[in-house]
Design an enzyme around this catalytic site. Structure first.
Site, PDB file in Angstrom:
ATOM      1  N   HIS A   1       0.695  -1.205  -0.112  1.00 57.04           N
ATOM      2  CA  HIS A   1       0.047   0.154   0.053  1.00 57.04           C
ATOM      3  C   HIS A   1       0.882   1.269  -0.076  1.00 57.04           C
ATOM      4  O   HIS A   1       0.011   2.474   0.296  1.00 57.04           O
ATOM      5  CB  HIS A   1      -0.942  -0.126   1.291  1.00 57.04           C
TER       6      HIS A   1
ATOM      7  N   SER B   1      13.493  20.805 -17.740  1.00 55.63           N
ATOM      8  CA  SER B   1      12.809  21.273 -18.213  1.00 55.63           C
ATOM      9  C   SER B   1      13.085  23.215 -19.343  1.00 55.63           C
ATOM     10  O   SER B   1      13.698  23.825 -18.763  1.00 55.63           O
ATOM     11  CB  SER B   1      12.356  22.033 -16.513  1.00 55.63           C
TER      12      SER B   1
ATOM     13  N   LYS C   1      15.545  21.504 -13.167  1.00 58.07           N
ATOM     14  CA  LYS C   1      14.755  19.984 -12.928  1.00 58.07           C
ATOM     15  C   LYS C   1      15.935  18.892 -13.550  1.00 58.07           C
ATOM     16  O   LYS C   1      16.545  19.415 -15.334  1.00 58.07           O
ATOM     17  CB  LYS C   1      13.649  20.170 -14.153  1.00 58.07           C
TER      18      LYS C   1
ATOM     19  N   GLU D   1       9.773   7.576 -17.937  1.00 55.58           N
ATOM     20  CA  GLU D   1       7.900   8.060 -17.952  1.00 55.58           C
ATOM     21  C   GLU D   1       7.143   7.838 -19.797  1.00 55.58           C
ATOM     22  O   GLU D   1       6.043   6.481 -19.710  1.00 55.58           O
ATOM     23  CB  GLU D   1       6.551   9.291 -17.657  1.00 55.58           C
TER      24      GLU D   1
END
Length: 455
Positions: free
Chosen positions: A157, A279, A285, A292
Protein backbone atom coordinates in the site's frame (compact mmCIF):
# COMPACT_ATOMS: atom_id res chain seq x y z
CA UNK A 1 2.75 -6.76 -64.61
CA UNK A 2 1.36 -3.92 -62.48
CA UNK A 3 -2.23 -5.11 -62.11
CA UNK A 4 -3.57 -6.72 -58.96
CA UNK A 5 -3.31 -10.49 -58.61
CA UNK A 6 -7.09 -10.69 -58.72
CA UNK A 7 -7.56 -8.31 -61.69
CA UNK A 8 -9.92 -9.54 -64.42
CA UNK A 9 -9.90 -6.55 -66.74
CA UNK A 10 -13.00 -4.98 -65.18
CA UNK A 11 -13.19 -1.27 -64.25
CA UNK A 12 -11.92 -0.24 -60.80
CA UNK A 13 -13.05 2.87 -58.94
CA UNK A 14 -9.85 4.57 -57.84
CA UNK A 15 -11.27 5.93 -54.58
CA UNK A 16 -12.43 2.43 -53.69
CA UNK A 17 -9.02 1.06 -54.69
CA UNK A 18 -7.18 3.55 -52.46
CA UNK A 19 -9.50 2.77 -49.57
CA UNK A 20 -9.14 -1.00 -49.84
CA UNK A 21 -5.37 -0.87 -50.31
CA UNK A 22 -4.98 1.38 -47.27
CA UNK A 23 -1.46 1.52 -45.83
CA UNK A 24 -0.38 -1.87 -47.16
CA UNK A 25 2.22 -0.50 -49.63
CA UNK A 26 4.06 0.85 -46.58
CA UNK A 27 3.26 -1.67 -43.85
CA UNK A 28 3.81 -4.69 -46.09
CA UNK A 29 7.49 -3.89 -46.44
CA UNK A 30 7.85 -5.79 -43.18
CA UNK A 31 6.72 -8.95 -45.00
CA UNK A 32 8.86 -8.76 -48.14
CA UNK A 33 11.73 -10.93 -46.91
CA UNK A 34 9.40 -13.45 -45.29
CA UNK A 35 7.16 -13.69 -48.35
CA UNK A 36 10.21 -14.21 -50.56
CA UNK A 37 11.39 -17.03 -48.30
CA UNK A 38 7.94 -18.62 -48.21
CA UNK A 39 7.66 -18.35 -51.98
CA UNK A 40 11.07 -19.99 -52.42
CA UNK A 41 9.98 -22.92 -50.24
CA UNK A 42 6.77 -23.11 -52.28
CA UNK A 43 8.78 -23.28 -55.51
CA UNK A 44 10.88 -26.11 -54.05
CA UNK A 45 7.67 -27.91 -53.08
CA UNK A 46 6.15 -27.49 -56.53
CA UNK A 47 9.22 -29.15 -58.04
CA UNK A 48 9.23 -31.85 -55.37
CA UNK A 49 5.56 -32.57 -56.17
CA UNK A 50 6.20 -32.78 -59.93
CA UNK A 51 4.27 -29.59 -60.68
CA UNK A 52 7.30 -27.56 -61.74
CA UNK A 53 10.53 -28.48 -63.49
CA UNK A 54 13.54 -28.55 -61.15
CA UNK A 55 15.37 -26.02 -63.30
CA UNK A 56 12.39 -23.65 -63.13
CA UNK A 57 12.32 -23.94 -59.35
CA UNK A 58 16.03 -23.14 -59.18
CA UNK A 59 15.57 -20.03 -61.32
CA UNK A 60 12.64 -18.87 -59.19
CA UNK A 61 14.54 -19.44 -55.94
CA UNK A 62 17.60 -17.56 -57.21
CA UNK A 63 15.41 -14.61 -58.22
CA UNK A 64 13.59 -14.67 -54.88
CA UNK A 65 16.91 -14.72 -53.03
CA UNK A 66 17.96 -11.59 -54.92
CA UNK A 67 14.61 -9.93 -54.11
CA UNK A 68 15.01 -10.80 -50.42
CA UNK A 69 18.51 -9.31 -50.39
CA UNK A 70 17.20 -6.10 -51.97
CA UNK A 71 14.34 -6.00 -49.47
CA UNK A 72 16.76 -6.25 -46.55
CA UNK A 73 18.52 -3.18 -47.94
CA UNK A 74 15.19 -1.35 -48.29
CA UNK A 75 15.43 -1.31 -52.09
CA UNK A 76 12.09 -2.97 -52.93
CA UNK A 77 9.22 -0.55 -53.34
CA UNK A 78 5.58 -1.61 -53.29
CA UNK A 79 3.60 0.50 -55.73
CA UNK A 80 0.04 1.52 -54.75
CA UNK A 81 -1.42 -0.34 -57.73
CA UNK A 82 0.32 -3.50 -56.54
CA UNK A 83 -1.52 -3.37 -53.20
CA UNK A 84 0.85 -5.51 -51.14
CA UNK A 85 4.18 -7.31 -50.80
CA UNK A 86 2.89 -10.44 -52.51
CA UNK A 87 1.90 -8.70 -55.73
CA UNK A 88 5.12 -6.68 -55.73
CA UNK A 89 7.22 -9.85 -55.54
CA UNK A 90 5.24 -11.68 -58.21
CA UNK A 91 5.49 -8.61 -60.45
CA UNK A 92 9.28 -8.63 -60.09
CA UNK A 93 9.43 -12.34 -60.87
CA UNK A 94 7.33 -11.98 -64.01
CA UNK A 95 9.33 -8.94 -65.13
CA UNK A 96 12.61 -10.81 -64.66
CA UNK A 97 11.64 -14.36 -65.64
CA UNK A 98 8.63 -14.06 -67.93
CA UNK A 99 6.46 -17.18 -68.02
CA UNK A 100 8.51 -18.90 -65.33
CA UNK A 101 7.65 -16.07 -62.95
CA UNK A 102 3.97 -16.65 -63.64
CA UNK A 103 4.25 -20.17 -62.20
CA UNK A 104 4.97 -19.09 -58.63
CA UNK A 105 1.32 -18.81 -57.61
CA UNK A 106 0.43 -22.32 -58.74
CA UNK A 107 -1.00 -24.33 -55.87
CA UNK A 108 -1.66 -21.50 -53.45
CA UNK A 109 -4.04 -18.62 -52.74
CA UNK A 110 -3.05 -15.20 -51.55
CA UNK A 111 -4.83 -16.25 -48.32
CA UNK A 112 -2.40 -18.99 -47.34
CA UNK A 113 0.47 -17.05 -48.90
CA UNK A 114 -0.25 -14.17 -46.51
CA UNK A 115 -0.69 -16.57 -43.62
CA UNK A 116 2.70 -18.14 -44.29
CA UNK A 117 4.48 -14.80 -44.56
CA UNK A 118 2.85 -13.64 -41.33
CA UNK A 119 3.69 -16.90 -39.58
CA UNK A 120 7.36 -16.57 -40.61
CA UNK A 121 7.37 -12.91 -39.58
CA UNK A 122 5.83 -13.64 -36.17
CA UNK A 123 8.16 -16.56 -35.57
CA UNK A 124 11.20 -14.38 -36.24
CA UNK A 125 9.76 -11.49 -34.20
CA UNK A 126 9.08 -13.78 -31.26
CA UNK A 127 12.57 -15.28 -31.26
CA UNK A 128 14.19 -11.88 -31.73
CA UNK A 129 12.29 -10.27 -28.88
CA UNK A 130 12.57 -13.26 -26.56
CA UNK A 131 16.35 -13.00 -26.93
CA UNK A 132 16.07 -9.36 -25.87
CA UNK A 133 13.79 -10.25 -22.94
CA UNK A 134 16.26 -12.89 -21.80
CA UNK A 135 19.10 -10.36 -22.00
CA UNK A 136 17.04 -7.90 -19.94
CA UNK A 137 16.35 -10.60 -17.34
CA UNK A 138 20.10 -11.19 -17.20
CA UNK A 139 20.66 -7.47 -16.61
CA UNK A 140 18.28 -7.59 -13.64
CA UNK A 141 20.13 -10.60 -12.22
CA UNK A 142 23.44 -8.78 -12.51
CA UNK A 143 21.88 -5.76 -10.81
CA UNK A 144 20.59 -8.04 -8.03
CA UNK A 145 24.03 -9.60 -7.55
CA UNK A 146 25.73 -6.20 -7.30
CA UNK A 147 23.25 -4.86 -4.75
CA UNK A 148 22.14 -8.08 -3.06
CA UNK A 149 22.99 -6.90 0.45
CA UNK A 150 21.79 -3.29 0.19
CA UNK A 151 18.75 -2.97 2.49
CA UNK A 152 15.60 -1.20 1.42
CA UNK A 153 12.09 -1.09 2.87
CA UNK A 154 9.54 -3.47 1.47
CA UNK A 155 6.22 -1.72 0.89
CA UNK A 156 2.57 -2.70 0.78
CA UNK A 157 0.00 0.00 0.00
CA UNK A 158 3.08 2.24 -0.47
CA UNK A 159 3.60 2.04 3.30
CA UNK A 160 6.65 0.46 4.99
CA UNK A 161 5.95 -3.24 5.59
CA UNK A 162 8.94 -5.58 6.05
CA UNK A 163 12.70 -5.64 5.40
CA UNK A 164 13.69 -6.06 1.77
CA UNK A 165 16.79 -5.41 -0.32
CA UNK A 166 17.78 -4.27 -3.75
CA UNK A 167 18.70 -7.90 -4.38
CA UNK A 168 15.10 -8.96 -3.76
CA UNK A 169 13.82 -6.04 -5.82
CA UNK A 170 16.05 -6.75 -8.82
CA UNK A 171 15.51 -10.51 -8.86
CA UNK A 172 11.73 -9.97 -8.80
CA UNK A 173 11.82 -8.52 -12.29
CA UNK A 174 14.19 -11.19 -13.57
CA UNK A 175 11.80 -13.83 -12.24
CA UNK A 176 8.80 -12.06 -13.78
CA UNK A 177 10.49 -11.87 -17.17
CA UNK A 178 11.42 -15.54 -16.90
CA UNK A 179 7.76 -16.42 -16.44
CA UNK A 180 6.91 -14.38 -19.54
CA UNK A 181 9.60 -16.22 -21.50
CA UNK A 182 7.90 -19.50 -20.62
CA UNK A 183 4.65 -18.00 -21.87
CA UNK A 184 6.29 -16.93 -25.13
CA UNK A 185 7.60 -20.47 -25.56
CA UNK A 186 3.95 -21.55 -25.60
CA UNK A 187 3.14 -18.91 -28.21
CA UNK A 188 6.00 -20.25 -30.32
CA UNK A 189 4.37 -23.70 -30.24
CA UNK A 190 1.23 -22.12 -31.69
CA UNK A 191 3.24 -20.58 -34.51
CA UNK A 192 5.18 -23.78 -35.19
CA UNK A 193 2.73 -25.15 -37.78
CA UNK A 194 2.90 -24.44 -41.49
CA UNK A 195 -0.32 -23.00 -43.00
CA UNK A 196 0.68 -23.26 -46.68
CA UNK A 197 -1.53 -25.61 -48.68
CA UNK A 198 -4.79 -24.30 -47.28
CA UNK A 199 -5.25 -22.04 -50.33
CA UNK A 200 -8.45 -20.06 -49.66
CA UNK A 201 -9.27 -22.40 -46.80
CA UNK A 202 -10.42 -25.51 -48.66
CA UNK A 203 -7.24 -26.93 -50.20
CA UNK A 204 -6.74 -27.54 -53.91
CA UNK A 205 -6.96 -30.43 -56.40
CA UNK A 206 -3.18 -30.81 -56.63
CA UNK A 207 -0.74 -33.31 -55.05
CA UNK A 208 1.01 -30.73 -52.84
CA UNK A 209 3.24 -32.25 -50.16
CA UNK A 210 2.47 -29.94 -47.25
CA UNK A 211 4.75 -31.79 -44.84
CA UNK A 212 7.65 -31.24 -47.21
CA UNK A 213 7.07 -27.47 -47.16
CA UNK A 214 6.81 -27.48 -43.39
CA UNK A 215 10.11 -29.33 -43.03
CA UNK A 216 11.85 -26.98 -45.46
CA UNK A 217 10.86 -23.98 -43.38
CA UNK A 218 11.64 -25.54 -40.02
CA UNK A 219 8.06 -26.02 -38.83
CA UNK A 220 7.39 -29.03 -36.61
CA UNK A 221 4.18 -29.87 -38.48
CA UNK A 222 1.48 -28.54 -40.77
CA UNK A 223 -1.63 -26.78 -39.55
CA UNK A 224 -3.96 -29.67 -40.30
CA UNK A 225 -7.40 -28.09 -40.65
CA UNK A 226 -7.49 -26.01 -43.81
CA UNK A 227 -10.51 -24.05 -42.62
CA UNK A 228 -8.81 -23.33 -39.30
CA UNK A 229 -5.77 -21.97 -41.13
CA UNK A 230 -7.90 -19.04 -42.24
CA UNK A 231 -9.99 -18.94 -39.06
CA UNK A 232 -6.80 -18.66 -37.00
CA UNK A 233 -5.82 -15.34 -38.52
CA UNK A 234 -6.01 -12.90 -35.66
CA UNK A 235 -5.73 -15.55 -32.94
CA UNK A 236 -1.99 -15.98 -33.29
CA UNK A 237 -1.39 -12.25 -33.72
CA UNK A 238 -3.39 -11.67 -30.54
CA UNK A 239 -1.49 -14.39 -28.66
CA UNK A 240 1.84 -12.83 -29.60
CA UNK A 241 0.90 -9.23 -28.83
CA UNK A 242 -0.83 -10.26 -25.61
CA UNK A 243 2.40 -11.98 -24.59
CA UNK A 244 4.30 -8.77 -25.32
CA UNK A 245 1.74 -6.79 -23.32
CA UNK A 246 2.19 -9.20 -20.42
CA UNK A 247 5.92 -8.43 -20.43
CA UNK A 248 4.80 -4.81 -20.20
CA UNK A 249 2.90 -5.60 -17.01
CA UNK A 250 6.11 -6.88 -15.45
CA UNK A 251 8.12 -3.85 -16.50
CA UNK A 252 5.43 -1.31 -15.67
CA UNK A 253 5.93 -1.98 -11.95
CA UNK A 254 9.70 -1.64 -12.31
CA UNK A 255 9.34 1.66 -14.15
CA UNK A 256 6.86 2.98 -11.60
CA UNK A 257 9.29 2.03 -8.81
CA UNK A 258 12.17 3.78 -10.54
CA UNK A 259 10.11 6.94 -10.99
CA UNK A 260 9.08 6.82 -7.32
CA UNK A 261 12.36 5.77 -5.71
CA UNK A 262 14.33 8.36 -7.68
CA UNK A 263 12.31 11.27 -6.31
CA UNK A 264 13.99 13.55 -3.78
CA UNK A 265 11.49 12.36 -1.18
CA UNK A 266 12.70 8.75 -1.48
CA UNK A 267 16.19 9.18 -2.92
CA UNK A 268 16.92 5.44 -3.04
CA UNK A 269 18.29 5.59 -6.56
CA UNK A 270 19.04 8.04 -9.33
CA UNK A 271 19.48 8.17 -13.08
CA UNK A 272 22.68 9.37 -14.76
CA UNK A 273 22.36 12.80 -16.35
CA UNK A 274 22.54 11.20 -19.80
CA UNK A 275 19.28 9.37 -19.03
CA UNK A 276 17.32 12.50 -18.07
CA UNK A 277 15.98 15.61 -19.77
CA UNK A 278 15.47 19.17 -18.58
CA UNK A 279 12.72 21.73 -18.24
CA UNK A 280 12.30 24.63 -20.64
CA UNK A 281 11.48 26.99 -17.76
CA UNK A 282 12.89 25.51 -14.53
CA UNK A 283 16.70 25.46 -14.56
CA UNK A 284 16.99 22.98 -11.67
CA UNK A 285 14.91 20.21 -13.21
CA UNK A 286 16.22 16.85 -14.42
CA UNK A 287 13.26 14.79 -15.54
CA UNK A 288 13.01 10.97 -15.91
CA UNK A 289 11.30 11.20 -19.30
CA UNK A 290 12.76 7.90 -20.49
CA UNK A 291 11.19 6.12 -17.52
CA UNK A 292 7.82 7.76 -18.07
CA UNK A 293 7.75 7.09 -21.79
CA UNK A 294 8.87 3.50 -21.26
CA UNK A 295 6.03 3.16 -18.74
CA UNK A 296 3.58 4.56 -21.29
CA UNK A 297 4.79 1.98 -23.81
CA UNK A 298 3.48 -0.72 -21.45
CA UNK A 299 -0.02 0.70 -21.90
CA UNK A 300 0.58 1.16 -25.62
CA UNK A 301 1.30 -2.56 -25.97
CA UNK A 302 -2.00 -3.35 -24.24
CA UNK A 303 -3.66 -0.95 -26.67
CA UNK A 304 -2.29 -2.85 -29.67
CA UNK A 305 -3.53 -6.11 -28.16
CA UNK A 306 -6.97 -4.59 -27.65
CA UNK A 307 -7.02 -3.30 -31.22
CA UNK A 308 -6.21 -6.76 -32.59
CA UNK A 309 -8.89 -8.37 -30.45
CA UNK A 310 -11.51 -5.91 -31.68
CA UNK A 311 -10.55 -6.32 -35.34
CA UNK A 312 -10.37 -10.11 -35.25
CA UNK A 313 -13.54 -10.62 -33.25
CA UNK A 314 -17.13 -10.72 -34.46
CA UNK A 315 -16.47 -12.46 -37.78
CA UNK A 316 -17.85 -15.74 -39.18
CA UNK A 317 -15.58 -18.50 -40.50
CA UNK A 318 -13.16 -18.08 -43.38
CA UNK A 319 -11.53 -14.97 -44.80
CA UNK A 320 -12.94 -11.44 -44.64
CA UNK A 321 -11.16 -8.26 -45.66
CA UNK A 322 -11.49 -6.88 -42.11
CA UNK A 323 -8.45 -9.01 -41.29
CA UNK A 324 -6.20 -6.82 -43.44
CA UNK A 325 -6.21 -4.22 -40.66
CA UNK A 326 -4.54 -6.63 -38.23
CA UNK A 327 -1.14 -6.04 -39.77
CA UNK A 328 -0.60 -2.47 -38.62
CA UNK A 329 -0.98 -3.10 -34.86
CA UNK A 330 0.99 -6.35 -35.17
CA UNK A 331 3.96 -4.74 -36.93
CA UNK A 332 3.83 -1.68 -34.66
CA UNK A 333 3.85 -3.78 -31.49
CA UNK A 334 6.83 -5.83 -32.71
CA UNK A 335 8.79 -2.69 -33.59
CA UNK A 336 7.87 -0.90 -30.36
CA UNK A 337 8.78 -3.98 -28.33
CA UNK A 338 12.22 -4.21 -29.90
CA UNK A 339 13.03 -0.54 -29.31
CA UNK A 340 11.56 -0.58 -25.78
CA UNK A 341 13.55 -3.63 -24.69
CA UNK A 342 16.78 -2.15 -26.01
CA UNK A 343 16.20 1.01 -23.94
CA UNK A 344 15.36 -0.98 -20.80
CA UNK A 345 18.51 -3.06 -21.22
CA UNK A 346 20.51 0.20 -21.11
CA UNK A 347 18.52 1.62 -18.21
CA UNK A 348 18.87 -1.21 -15.67
CA UNK A 349 22.69 -1.23 -15.34
CA UNK A 350 22.74 2.58 -15.37
CA UNK A 351 20.69 2.92 -12.16
CA UNK A 352 22.72 4.42 -9.33
CA UNK A 353 21.88 3.17 -5.83
CA UNK A 354 21.94 5.44 -2.78
CA UNK A 355 22.56 2.77 -0.16
CA UNK A 356 22.68 5.25 2.72
CA UNK A 357 19.23 6.66 1.99
CA UNK A 358 17.68 3.24 1.48
CA UNK A 359 19.22 1.89 4.68
CA UNK A 360 18.14 4.93 6.67
CA UNK A 361 14.56 4.37 5.49
CA UNK A 362 14.53 0.91 7.11
CA UNK A 363 12.95 2.02 10.38
CA UNK A 364 12.25 -0.10 13.41
CA UNK A 365 8.63 -0.73 12.39
CA UNK A 366 9.83 -2.92 9.50
CA UNK A 367 10.89 -5.52 12.07
CA UNK A 368 7.51 -5.91 13.78
CA UNK A 369 6.95 -9.33 12.23
CA UNK A 370 10.41 -10.48 13.30
CA UNK A 371 9.63 -9.35 16.87
CA UNK A 372 6.34 -11.28 16.83
CA UNK A 373 8.05 -14.43 15.58
CA UNK A 374 10.74 -14.06 18.25
CA UNK A 375 7.96 -14.17 20.84
CA UNK A 376 6.45 -17.22 19.12
CA UNK A 377 9.78 -19.02 19.48
CA UNK A 378 9.54 -18.29 23.19
CA UNK A 379 6.21 -20.13 23.34
CA UNK A 380 3.75 -17.26 22.86
CA UNK A 381 0.83 -18.12 20.48
CA UNK A 382 1.14 -16.10 17.29
CA UNK A 383 -2.11 -14.15 17.66
CA UNK A 384 -1.11 -13.13 21.20
CA UNK A 385 2.37 -12.20 19.97
CA UNK A 386 0.81 -10.13 17.18
CA UNK A 387 -1.31 -8.18 19.67
CA UNK A 388 1.58 -7.72 22.09
CA UNK A 389 3.80 -6.22 19.36
CA UNK A 390 0.96 -3.98 18.20
CA UNK A 391 0.52 -2.72 21.75
CA UNK A 392 4.27 -2.12 22.08
CA UNK A 393 4.27 -0.03 18.89
CA UNK A 394 1.25 2.01 20.01
CA UNK A 395 2.77 2.65 23.45
CA UNK A 396 6.20 3.52 22.07
CA UNK A 397 7.88 0.61 23.84
CA UNK A 398 8.62 -1.45 20.72
CA UNK A 399 12.16 -2.82 20.43
CA UNK A 400 12.88 -4.41 17.05
CA UNK A 401 14.28 -7.93 16.83
CA UNK A 402 16.57 -7.09 13.94
CA UNK A 403 18.74 -10.14 14.46
CA UNK A 404 15.75 -12.40 13.77
CA UNK A 405 15.88 -11.21 10.17
CA UNK A 406 18.92 -13.43 9.65
CA UNK A 407 16.82 -16.55 9.10
CA UNK A 408 16.96 -17.52 5.43
CA UNK A 409 14.62 -19.36 3.10
CA UNK A 410 14.65 -19.25 -0.67
CA UNK A 411 13.25 -16.02 -2.01
CA UNK A 412 13.58 -13.93 1.15
CA UNK A 413 15.91 -11.07 1.91
CA UNK A 414 18.79 -13.38 2.84
CA UNK A 415 18.38 -15.74 -0.11
CA UNK A 416 16.58 -13.98 -2.98
CA UNK A 417 17.17 -16.96 -5.26
CA UNK A 418 19.44 -15.24 -7.73
CA UNK A 419 21.35 -18.31 -8.82
CA UNK A 420 18.27 -20.50 -9.14
CA UNK A 421 16.65 -17.94 -11.41
CA UNK A 422 19.93 -17.65 -13.33
CA UNK A 423 20.06 -21.41 -13.95
CA UNK A 424 16.49 -21.47 -15.23
CA UNK A 425 17.18 -18.46 -17.45
CA UNK A 426 20.22 -20.20 -18.91
CA UNK A 427 18.01 -23.11 -20.00
CA UNK A 428 15.53 -20.79 -21.70
CA UNK A 429 18.33 -18.84 -23.37
CA UNK A 430 19.76 -22.10 -24.69
CA UNK A 431 16.42 -22.94 -26.31
CA UNK A 432 16.25 -19.49 -27.92
CA UNK A 433 19.77 -19.77 -29.32
CA UNK A 434 19.28 -23.32 -30.59
CA UNK A 435 15.95 -22.47 -32.23
CA UNK A 436 17.29 -19.36 -33.96
CA UNK A 437 20.27 -21.37 -35.22
CA UNK A 438 17.99 -24.08 -36.57
CA UNK A 439 15.77 -21.52 -38.33
CA UNK A 440 18.82 -19.90 -39.93
CA UNK A 441 19.98 -23.30 -41.18
CA UNK A 442 16.55 -24.06 -42.65
CA UNK A 443 16.49 -20.71 -44.44
CA UNK A 444 19.97 -21.28 -45.81
CA UNK A 445 18.92 -24.67 -47.19
CA UNK A 446 15.87 -23.17 -48.90
CA UNK A 447 18.04 -20.60 -50.65
CA UNK A 448 21.06 -22.67 -51.54
CA UNK A 449 20.23 -26.38 -51.79
CA UNK A 450 18.32 -28.01 -54.60
CA UNK A 451 15.74 -29.92 -52.62
CA UNK A 452 14.25 -31.85 -55.55
CA UNK A 453 14.15 -35.54 -54.79
CA UNK A 454 14.91 -35.06 -51.09
CA UNK A 455 12.76 -36.83 -48.55
Amino acid sequence: MNAQLWAKGLPLDQAIHRFTVGDDPLTDRALLVHDALGSAAHARTLAHSGLLKPAEADVLVDALAAIAACARRGEVKIEPQQEDAHTAIETLLVTQLGDTGKCIHLGRSRNDQVMLALRLYMRDALLDNTARIAALAGAFLEFARRHANVPMPGYTHLRPAMPSSFGMWGVAFAAGLLEELHGLHGVYARLDRCPLGAAAGFGMPLPIDRDYTAALLGFTSVQISLVDVINSRGRHELALVNAFASVGLVMEKFLWDVALYSTDEFGFLSLPDAFTTGSSIMPQKRNPDVVELARARCRELRGYAGMIQELAGGLPSNYHRDLQLLKQPLFASVDRMREWLDVLARLVPALEINAAAATAACGDELFAVQRAYALVQQGVPFRDAYRQVADEIISGQFEPARDAAGVAHVGNVNDPGIERIAAELETVTGWITATRTRMSQCEERVWTVNQVGAN
